[in-house]
Design a protein around this motif. Structure first.
Motif, mmCIF file in Angstrom:
data_model
loop_
_atom_site.group_PDB
_atom_site.id
_atom_site.type_symbol
_atom_site.label_atom_id
_atom_site.label_comp_id
_atom_site.label_asym_id
_atom_site.label_seq_id
_atom_site.Cartn_x
_atom_site.Cartn_y
_atom_site.Cartn_z
ATOM 1 N N THR A 104 0.829 -1.207 0.000
ATOM 2 C CA THR A 104 0.000 0.000 0.000
ATOM 3 C C THR A 104 0.864 1.258 0.000
ATOM 4 O O THR A 104 0.543 2.238 -0.677
ATOM 5 C CB THR A 104 -0.961 0.023 1.203
ATOM 6 N N ASP A 105 1.979 1.232 0.737
ATOM 7 C CA ASP A 105 2.859 2.401 0.768
ATOM 8 C C ASP A 105 3.591 2.572 -0.561
ATOM 9 O O ASP A 105 3.833 3.700 -1.005
ATOM 10 C CB ASP A 105 3.857 2.295 1.920
ATOM 11 N N ALA A 106 3.962 1.463 -1.207
ATOM 12 C CA ALA A 106 4.594 1.547 -2.528
ATOM 13 C C ALA A 106 3.611 2.152 -3.526
ATOM 14 O O ALA A 106 3.976 3.013 -4.337
ATOM 15 C CB ALA A 106 5.043 0.161 -2.994
ATOM 16 N N TYR A 107 2.358 1.712 -3.472
ATOM 17 C CA TYR A 107 1.330 2.268 -4.362
ATOM 18 C C TYR A 107 1.143 3.768 -4.112
ATOM 19 O O TYR A 107 1.056 4.560 -5.062
ATOM 20 C CB TYR A 107 0.005 1.539 -4.174
ATOM 21 N N ALA A 108 1.108 4.159 -2.826
ATOM 22 C CA ALA A 108 0.928 5.578 -2.495
ATOM 23 C C ALA A 108 2.072 6.416 -3.057
ATOM 24 O O ALA A 108 1.862 7.533 -3.549
ATOM 25 C CB ALA A 108 0.835 5.748 -0.975
ATOM 26 N N PHE A 109 3.296 5.874 -3.009
ATOM 27 C CA PHE A 109 4.467 6.597 -3.510
ATOM 28 C C PHE A 109 4.404 6.735 -5.031
ATOM 29 O O PHE A 109 4.638 7.822 -5.588
ATOM 30 C CB PHE A 109 5.733 5.858 -3.078
#
Length: 277
Positions: A155-160
């Motif tokens: 989820t954090d990779a997607y947000a970035f």
């Protein structure tokens, strides 16, 4: 005199900490050195630097001394194993983690004075989506995002990716999966991420490889030595070398973006934009 040697400038980043990003940066750099490339590794985690720790190095000077004008970039460069050049950041200095864009640009401007002829520069960013991480990633030609098999990592990779795509127009990213049980698990992680990006964003993701969970990697960290140096035939080492070979096959951009000076100019441009704003 300006260098005309095209330099491949690669950001290694992640949406969250704890995914093994810095360890991979060090070992990818080493693997490329062993392939005959001239590689510099910039520790761009300005407040919590640890590239030097993983290599068992204890630098007397770092980027904070370049920023203060006490040292030049060449004077702080460390010579690591296999010829890897290491540019250390500072650890535990809150001020260094809160640099303005102008100060970040000043550090990057020091690269125009570097006296080493390079083939590759790896920029190991901090984790997360702070302005510093975003600016370093934007200034690089290629962005490798490290993910592991944790929901927050994806989820954090997607947000970035979403931030860089929607706010800054970046649309090409490379994904390296780490600490996976099998290559298939790494590919499934990549597919899980691409399903979401394909649905909601206008980006293309490229699978760089899957680095397996390996007890030898932990042992290498304890020895403060890269795993590909300590245990060159380990599963992790072989996978890292394969990923480095794939990266080496990427075409080097021959336009302005193919030169280290472009990295410098981009960072200075972002610093000026912030200053004007």
């Amino acid at each position: 005199m300006k260098k005309v040697n095209p330099v491949r400038v690669i950001a290694v980043t992640s949406g969250k900490g704890g995914v093994g990003k810095t360890n991979l940066s060090v070992n990818l750099g080493m693997a490329m050195c062993e392939m005959g490339k001239r590689v510099a590794l910039l520790d761009a985690d300005m407040g919590l630097a640890n590239v030097d720790v993983l290599l068992g190095m204890y630098p007397q000077f770092n980027l904070s001394h370049v920023l203060s004008g006490e040292k030049t970039l060449d004077e702080i460069i460390l010579h690591g194993p296999s010829g890897l050049l290491v540019i250390p950041a500072s650890s535990g200095l809150q001020r260094m983690s809160d640099l303005s864009n102008i100060e970040q640009a000043a550090i990057v401007h020091a690269f125009s004075e570097i006296n080493h002829d390079l083939d590759v520069m790896i920029v190991d960013t901090a984790a997360g989506i702070s302005p510093s991480v975003v600016n370093f990633a934007r200034a690089c030609q290629e962005i490798i995002i490290v993910v592991c098999d944790e929901p927050t990592s994806l989820t954090d990779a997607y947000a970035f990716i979403k931030l860089l795509n929607r706010d800054y127009g970046l649309n090409r990213f490379h994904v390296l999966t780490n600490m996976v049980q099998t290559v298939q698990q790494g590919q499934l992680l990549f597919q899980k991420l691409t399903r979401v990006t394909d649905r909601y964003l206008d980006v293309s993701l490229d699978f760089v490889g899957a680095i397996p969970f390996d007890e030898y990697l932990r042992k290498a960290v304890q020895k403060q030595n890269p795993v590909i140096a300590s245990y060159p035939r380990s599963k992790a080492s072989l996978a890292i070398k394969a990923a480095a070979q794939q990266i080496n096959r990427w075409p080097i951009k021959n336009q302005a973006g193919g030169y280290l000076e472009f990295f410098v100019e981009r960072m200075i441009q972002y610093g000026t934009q912030e200053h004007v704003a």
